[in-house]
Design an enzyme around this catalytic site. Structure first.
Site, PDB file in Angstrom:
ATOM      1  N   ARG A 264       0.815  -1.226   0.000  1.00 50.10           N
ATOM      2  CA  ARG A 264       0.000   0.000   0.000  1.00 50.10           C
ATOM      3  C   ARG A 264       0.853   1.283   0.000  1.00 50.10           C
ATOM      4  O   ARG A 264       0.540   2.257  -0.685  1.00 50.10           O
ATOM      5  CB  ARG A 264      -0.868  -0.028   1.274  1.00 50.10           C
ATOM      6  CG  ARG A 264      -1.582   1.250   1.638  1.00 50.10           C
ATOM      7  CD  ARG A 264      -2.309   1.044   2.965  1.00 50.10           C
ATOM      8  NE  ARG A 264      -2.822   2.269   3.545  1.00 50.10           N
ATOM      9  CZ  ARG A 264      -4.065   2.720   3.386  1.00 50.10           C
ATOM     10  NH1 ARG A 264      -4.920   2.069   2.650  1.00 50.10           N
ATOM     11  NH2 ARG A 264      -4.439   3.839   3.973  1.00 50.10           N
ATOM     12  N   HIS A 334      -9.151   6.361  -5.361  1.00 44.49           N
ATOM     13  CA  HIS A 334      -8.697   5.176  -4.613  1.00 44.49           C
ATOM     14  C   HIS A 334      -9.574   3.983  -4.959  1.00 44.49           C
ATOM     15  O   HIS A 334     -10.522   4.061  -5.713  1.00 44.49           O
ATOM     16  CB  HIS A 334      -8.779   5.450  -3.097  1.00 44.49           C
ATOM     17  CG  HIS A 334      -7.715   6.362  -2.600  1.00 44.49           C
ATOM     18  ND1 HIS A 334      -6.667   5.926  -1.824  1.00 44.49           N
ATOM     19  CD2 HIS A 334      -7.532   7.695  -2.760  1.00 44.49           C
ATOM     20  CE1 HIS A 334      -5.886   6.943  -1.536  1.00 44.49           C
ATOM     21  NE2 HIS A 334      -6.387   8.045  -2.093  1.00 44.49           N
ATOM     22  N   SER A 335      -9.240   2.856  -4.340  1.00 43.57           N
ATOM     23  CA  SER A 335     -10.001   1.630  -4.538  1.00 43.57           C
ATOM     24  C   SER A 335      -9.987   0.907  -3.193  1.00 43.57           C
ATOM     25  O   SER A 335      -8.942   0.873  -2.533  1.00 43.57           O
ATOM     26  CB  SER A 335      -9.299   0.827  -5.632  1.00 43.57           C
ATOM     27  OG  SER A 335      -9.576  -0.536  -5.537  1.00 43.57           O
ATOM     28  N   GLU A 410     -13.703   6.181  -4.019  1.00 44.01           N
ATOM     29  CA  GLU A 410     -13.317   4.770  -3.849  1.00 44.01           C
ATOM     30  C   GLU A 410     -14.064   4.000  -4.943  1.00 44.01           C
ATOM     31  O   GLU A 410     -15.288   3.880  -4.897  1.00 44.01           O
ATOM     32  CB  GLU A 410     -13.709   4.245  -2.464  1.00 44.01           C
ATOM     33  CG  GLU A 410     -13.014   4.941  -1.307  1.00 44.01           C
ATOM     34  CD  GLU A 410     -11.599   4.439  -1.016  1.00 44.01           C
ATOM     35  OE1 GLU A 410     -11.128   3.503  -1.688  1.00 44.01           O
ATOM     36  OE2 GLU A 410     -10.966   5.017  -0.114  1.00 44.01           O
TER      37      GLU A 410
HETATM   38  O1  0X9 Z   1      -7.752   5.244   4.154  1.00 43.92           O
HETATM   39  C1  0X9 Z   1      -7.565   5.868   3.108  1.00 43.92           C
HETATM   40  O2  0X9 Z   1      -6.538   6.472   2.850  1.00 43.92           O
HETATM   41  C2  0X9 Z   1      -8.684   5.879   2.047  1.00 43.92           C
HETATM   42  N1  0X9 Z   1      -9.210   4.558   1.876  1.00 43.92           N
HETATM   43  S1  0X9 Z   1      -8.281   3.368   1.219  1.00 43.92           S
HETATM   44  O3  0X9 Z   1      -8.981   2.105   1.396  1.00 43.92           O
HETATM   45  N2  0X9 Z   1      -8.151   3.595  -0.338  1.00 43.92           N
HETATM   46  O4  0X9 Z   1      -7.002   3.372   1.818  1.00 43.92           O
HETATM   47  C3  0X9 Z   1      -9.783   6.835   2.478  1.00 43.92           C
HETATM   48  C4  0X9 Z   1      -9.338   8.251   2.772  1.00 43.92           C
HETATM   49  C5  0X9 Z   1     -10.502   9.161   2.990  1.00 43.92           C
HETATM   50  N3  0X9 Z   1     -10.112  10.492   3.382  1.00 43.92           N
HETATM   51  C6  0X9 Z   1      -9.889  10.874   4.650  1.00 43.92           C
HETATM   52  N4  0X9 Z   1     -10.014  10.085   5.657  1.00 43.92           N
HETATM   53  N5  0X9 Z   1      -9.538  12.137   4.847  1.00 43.92           N
HETATM   54 ZN    ZN Z   2      -6.373   4.034  -1.210  1.00 49.71          ZN
END
Ligand code: 0X9
Ligand code: ZN
Length: 444
Positions: A264, A334-335, A410
């Site tokens: 990641r 994102h996904s 997402e």
């Molecule tokens: O956790 C994250 O970074 C994002 N989801 S992921 O599953 N692609 O990793 C969501 C981020 C949403 N934005 C904020 N929390 N500010």
């Molecule tokens: Zn992500």
């Protein structure tokens, strides 16, 4: 004997270990995952949700793929399995399991591949009359090939520079900087009317998380479609420059192709520490490391040594700060999960002053996406739908730079690996949403 070899090769192909057409990779990016299990856990109870949130930030042996208030999708290695399952039994939650390798094999078994010859998007040499050389149908066929597999870093750069060479009047290719391992963080600027100034900017980026392969493809498809049909998008692009960064984390992305499919973070190496990488989406300078982020190097959400400590983050920040008065839309793709998040994500019950506008633009985009094949997105703040997470691009763009339309998308999928045969459909439906978002930029 021969039959056995063919069978094993076929099985390897299915799970993406040896087939160049699935990932253009000859190495084994699932090697470390033998014996891993995917868990889908249902949890309506707030206490169990909190337990999962805590696990996400503090336990580096559990890899969360999705964590919402009532469901978690995660993977656990064979060593940790017995302990994890007895904990789930103690909590009294319902869960389903699936061996990870079985899942990966099933996914690719359902896929069709491009025939290799169309995989590379040829570059048009400067000065050549490319449209005359390459009839429309051939271009289409090449694009179909490109969007039916997951390209590697060099293919992505070729594709981008190829577009810039083919449409020199409307498209510029540039590097925003270099990653930890020295790869380019490449951008494409698309605009119809480069003499109109100041032009408002729609900024769209993807693959801040290496394993979210489908995101890069949707942004490249946006570039391809806009440039191939400039006349149709004349109104949308009239006084708007679209700036695309399809691969924010090129090192993490390449690592998912060569070594670890589910990596990641970026690939920052700290001398003397065995865990590598920073979560780029926890490294931005808005409420940095406040919640849903960790200072443990081994955590999936390690936020780095300081805000913007990472070259990938600072390349994006440099671009956005320099253009802060022109950028009206920031989309971070994102996904997975089919969500459109608007700020703030750093804490629950923090409502931005323009929430109704943010919501209504998101609703329109979701509506456009749904027209292709009925995909339904959920809209809200990530802190209320998922978990609190600070230091992300959406909060930084809105809260620190004042960019009025700031979102995290997402994309659809049940896991990070969207089957190759489905790439084009996700690209097409998401394209409609992107265009709707861009349409609103000229109102600011
Ligand atoms: O956790 C994250 O970074 C994002 N989801 S992921 O599953 N692609 O990793 C969501 C981020 C949403 N934005 C904020 N929390 N500010
Ligand atoms: Zn992500």
């Amino acid at each position: 004997m021969c039959y056995k070899i063919v069978c094993s090769l076929l099985l390897l192909c299915f799970i993406g270990l040896a087939c160049s057409s699935s990932s253009s990779s000859s190495s084994n990016n699932l090697a470390g995952y033998a014996g891993y299990t995917k868990y889908t856990v249902q949890h309506g109870d707030e206490n169990i949700f909190r337990y999962m949130v805590d696990l996400q930030t503090s336990d580096s042996d559990v890899d969360f793929w999705l964590l919402t208030r009532n469901m978690s999708v995660l993977t656990v290695g064979p060593q940790r399995k017995p302990q994890f399952e007895s904990r789930l039994a103690q909590l009294g939650v319902d869960y389903k399991t699936q061996p990870l390798m079985e899942l990966m094999a099933a996914l690719e078994a359902n896929s069709t591949y491009a025939d290799g010859e169309d995989d590379d998007f040829e570059e048009c040499q400067p000065g050549a009359d490319c449209d005359a050389e390459r009839p429309h149908s051939r271009k289409r066929r090449q694009a179909r090939g490109f969007f039916s597999h997951y390209p590697r870093y060099h293919e992505i750069l070729n594709f981008m520079s190829g577009l810039a060479a083919r449409y020199p009047q409307f498209c510029r290719y540039e590097s925003l900087g270099r990653s930890n391992e020295g790869r380019h963080i490449a951008g494409l600027s698309i605009s119809l009317n480069s003499r109109v100034r100041p032009r408002r900017v729609a900024y769209i980026q993807a693959a801040a998380h290496g394993r979210e392969w489908i995101t890069t493809q949707t942004v490249l498809y946006l570039a391809y479609e806009l440039l191939s049909n400039l006349r149709a998008f004349q109104r949308v692009l009239q006084d708007v420059e679209v700036f695309l960064v399809p691969l924010v984390n090129p090192d993490g992305y390449e690592y998912t192709h060569t070594s670890d499919r589910f990596w990641r973070k970026n690939r920052h190496h700290y001398g003397g520490i065995s865990c590598h990488g920073v979560d780029i989406n926890r490294n931005f300078g808005n409420h940095w490391n406040y919640q849903g982020a960790s200072q443990n190097h081994c955590s999936e959400v390690y936020s780095g040594t300081a805000p913007n400590s990472e070259p990938e983050t600072s390349a994006v920040v440099r671009y956005l700060e320099f253009n802060r008065h022109r950028v009206k839309l920031s989309l971070d793709v994102h996904s997975f999960g089919k969500f459109i998040f608007y700020p703030y994500g750093y804490a629950r019950n923090t409502v931005p002053p323009t929430v109704s506008t943010l919501r209504s633009v998101a609703l329109r985009a979701a509506n456009q996406i749904g027209k292709y094949r009925g995909t339904r997105y959920t809209i809200g703040t990530s802190a209320s739908i998922l978990y609190e997470a600070s230091g992300s691009l959406d909060d930084f763009a809105y809260g620190s730079l004042g960019i009025p339309l700031s979102y995290t998308l997402e994309l659809p999928g049940e896991e990070f690996h969207v089957a190759s045969s489905d790439i084009i459909h996700v690209c097409k439906e998401t394209f409609a949403g992107f265009v709707e978002f861009i349409r609103h930029v000229s109102l600011y």
